[in-house]
Motif scaffolding. Structure first.
Motif, short mmCIF file in Angstrom:
data_model
loop_
_atom_site.label_atom_id
_atom_site.label_comp_id
_atom_site.label_asym_id
_atom_site.label_seq_id
_atom_site.Cartn_x
_atom_site.Cartn_y
_atom_site.Cartn_z
N HIS A 68 0.86 -1.19 0.00
CA HIS A 68 0.00 0.00 0.00
C HIS A 68 0.89 1.24 0.00
CE1 HIS A 68 -2.92 2.93 1.61
NE2 HIS A 68 -3.77 2.21 0.89
N GLY A 69 0.57 2.21 -0.81
CA GLY A 69 1.37 3.43 -0.90
C GLY A 69 2.48 3.36 -1.93
N ALA A 86 2.66 8.60 -10.16
CA ALA A 86 1.39 8.51 -9.45
C ALA A 86 1.38 7.40 -8.41
CB ALA A 86 0.27 8.26 -10.46
N ASP A 87 0.57 7.59 -7.39
CA ASP A 87 0.28 6.52 -6.44
C ASP A 87 -0.35 5.38 -7.23
OD1 ASP A 87 -1.92 5.16 -4.68
OD2 ASP A 87 -0.44 5.97 -3.27
N LEU A 88 0.09 4.15 -6.98
CA LEU A 88 -0.39 3.00 -7.74
C LEU A 88 -1.91 2.88 -7.71
CD1 LEU A 88 -0.09 0.37 -9.31
CD2 LEU A 88 0.42 -0.79 -7.17
N LEU A 89 -2.52 3.05 -6.54
CA LEU A 89 -3.97 2.90 -6.44
C LEU A 89 -4.71 3.99 -7.21
CD1 LEU A 89 -4.40 1.75 -2.74
CD2 LEU A 89 -4.29 0.36 -4.82
N LEU A 90 -4.16 5.19 -7.27
CA LEU A 90 -4.78 6.24 -8.07
C LEU A 90 -4.58 5.99 -9.56
CD1 LEU A 90 -3.93 9.43 -5.99
CD2 LEU A 90 -6.13 8.25 -6.16
N VAL A 94 -8.34 2.80 -8.23
CA VAL A 94 -8.90 2.18 -7.02
C VAL A 94 -9.19 3.27 -6.01
CG1 VAL A 94 -8.38 0.63 -5.08
CG2 VAL A 94 -7.85 -0.06 -7.41
N GLY A 95 -8.39 4.33 -6.01
CA GLY A 95 -8.61 5.46 -5.13
C GLY A 95 -7.66 5.47 -3.96
N ASN A 96 -7.70 6.52 -3.21
CA ASN A 96 -6.83 6.68 -2.05
C ASN A 96 -7.53 6.07 -0.84
OD1 ASN A 96 -4.73 7.40 -0.46
ND2 ASN A 96 -5.21 9.58 -0.42
N CYS A 97 -7.41 4.76 -0.68
CA CYS A 97 -8.12 4.06 0.38
C CYS A 97 -7.12 3.44 1.36
CB CYS A 97 -9.00 2.97 -0.21
SG CYS A 97 -8.09 1.73 -1.15
N SER A 98 -7.65 2.96 2.46
CA SER A 98 -6.79 2.30 3.44
C SER A 98 -6.41 0.92 2.92
CB SER A 98 -7.52 2.16 4.78
OG SER A 98 -8.56 1.21 4.65
N LYS A 118 -5.36 -8.59 -2.32
CA LYS A 118 -3.94 -8.18 -2.33
C LYS A 118 -3.47 -7.72 -3.71
CE LYS A 118 -1.53 -10.13 1.38
NZ LYS A 118 -0.40 -10.92 1.79
N GLY A 119 -4.37 -7.28 -4.53
CA GLY A 119 -3.92 -6.76 -5.81
C GLY A 119 -4.79 -7.19 -6.95
N GLY A 120 -4.14 -7.66 -8.01
CA GLY A 120 -4.89 -7.98 -9.21
C GLY A 120 -5.52 -6.72 -9.77
N ILE A 121 -4.76 -5.61 -9.72
CA ILE A 121 -5.26 -4.35 -10.21
C ILE A 121 -4.61 -4.05 -11.55
CG2 ILE A 121 -5.92 -3.38 -7.98
CD1 ILE A 121 -3.25 -2.03 -7.76
N TYR A 122 -5.39 -3.47 -12.46
CA TYR A 122 -4.85 -3.23 -13.79
C TYR A 122 -5.39 -1.95 -14.39
CZ TYR A 122 -9.34 -4.65 -15.74
OH TYR A 122 -10.67 -4.71 -16.06
N THR A 123 -4.70 -1.48 -15.42
CA THR A 123 -5.17 -0.39 -16.26
C THR A 123 -4.89 -0.76 -17.72
OG1 THR A 123 -4.96 1.95 -16.84
CG2 THR A 123 -2.99 0.90 -15.93
N ASN A 124 -5.86 -0.45 -18.57
CA ASN A 124 -5.74 -0.74 -20.00
C ASN A 124 -5.53 0.52 -20.84
OD1 ASN A 124 -6.03 -3.52 -19.77
ND2 ASN A 124 -8.24 -3.39 -19.83
N PHE A 125 -5.22 1.64 -20.20
CA PHE A 125 -4.99 2.85 -20.98
C PHE A 125 -3.70 2.73 -21.76
CE2 PHE A 125 -8.01 4.97 -18.08
CZ PHE A 125 -8.88 5.42 -19.06
N ARG A 126 -3.75 3.15 -23.00
CA ARG A 126 -2.58 3.07 -23.86
C ARG A 126 -1.65 4.25 -23.59
NH1 ARG A 126 -5.78 1.17 -29.29
NH2 ARG A 126 -6.30 -0.88 -28.48
#
Length: 159
Positions: A68-69, A86-90, A94-98, A118-126
């Motif tokens: 986190h962070g 950038a912050d990974l969650l932003l 996902v947002g700035n969450c706990s 514990k993750g599995g977060i993604y972005t598809n922006f080119r």
């Protein structure tokens, strides 16, 4: 879900560069690269991906088990200062969450997603680049979790 200011700015910038139709040529290639079982030391900028076979663009980034962070920096075309910092969650909206809130219900859409505990977060922006791209991650805490990072991209396409 309410988007934070940085996410909204990132969304506007990325939508402006998103290309719906890709013109394939004989030199067009798609690739994927993965870092599995990596670890981060606090405050050390770790390069998780680097290439210099442009032009091309990143099509997807996938992050799992980053502390986190964590902060993501993307250097385009041999920049000294990253174009994206950038912050990974932003970055993946996902947002700035706990840390506890980060493990809530999975969700996804065509641009972002949070698909696993514990993750599995993604972005598809080119993210386009003319000659090179480097992605780094920095953590502000020590963690025993091992991270996984996947990046997919295309090269040899006219930008």
């Amino acid at each position: 879900m309410q988007l934070q200011g940085l996410s909204v700015l990132f969304l506007i910038v990325c939508v402006a560069v998103e290309v719906d139709a890709v013109k394939f040529t004989e030199s067009t290639r798609t690739f994927s690269s993965a870092s599995k079982g990596g670890s981060l030391l606090p405050y050390i900028e770790e390069t998780v991906f680097e290439m210099s076979d442009g032009p091309g663009f990143v099509t997807q980034q996938w992050y799992t088990s980053f502390p986190h962070g964590s902060r993501v920096k993307i250097y385009i075309d041999n920049e000294d200062v990253p174009s994206i910092d950038a912050d990974l969650l932003l970055l993946v909206s996902v947002g700035n969450c706990s840390a506890a809130e980060q493990h809530q219900s999975p969700w996804s859409n065509r641009h972002f997603g949070h698909l696993a505990n514990k993750g599995g977060i993604y972005t598809n922006f080119r993210i386009p680049f003319s000659s090179s791209i480097r992605v780094t991650v920095t953590s502000s805490i020590s963690s025993t979790d091992l991270y996984w990072f996947i990046i997919r991209f295309m090269i040899g396409v006219p930008l």
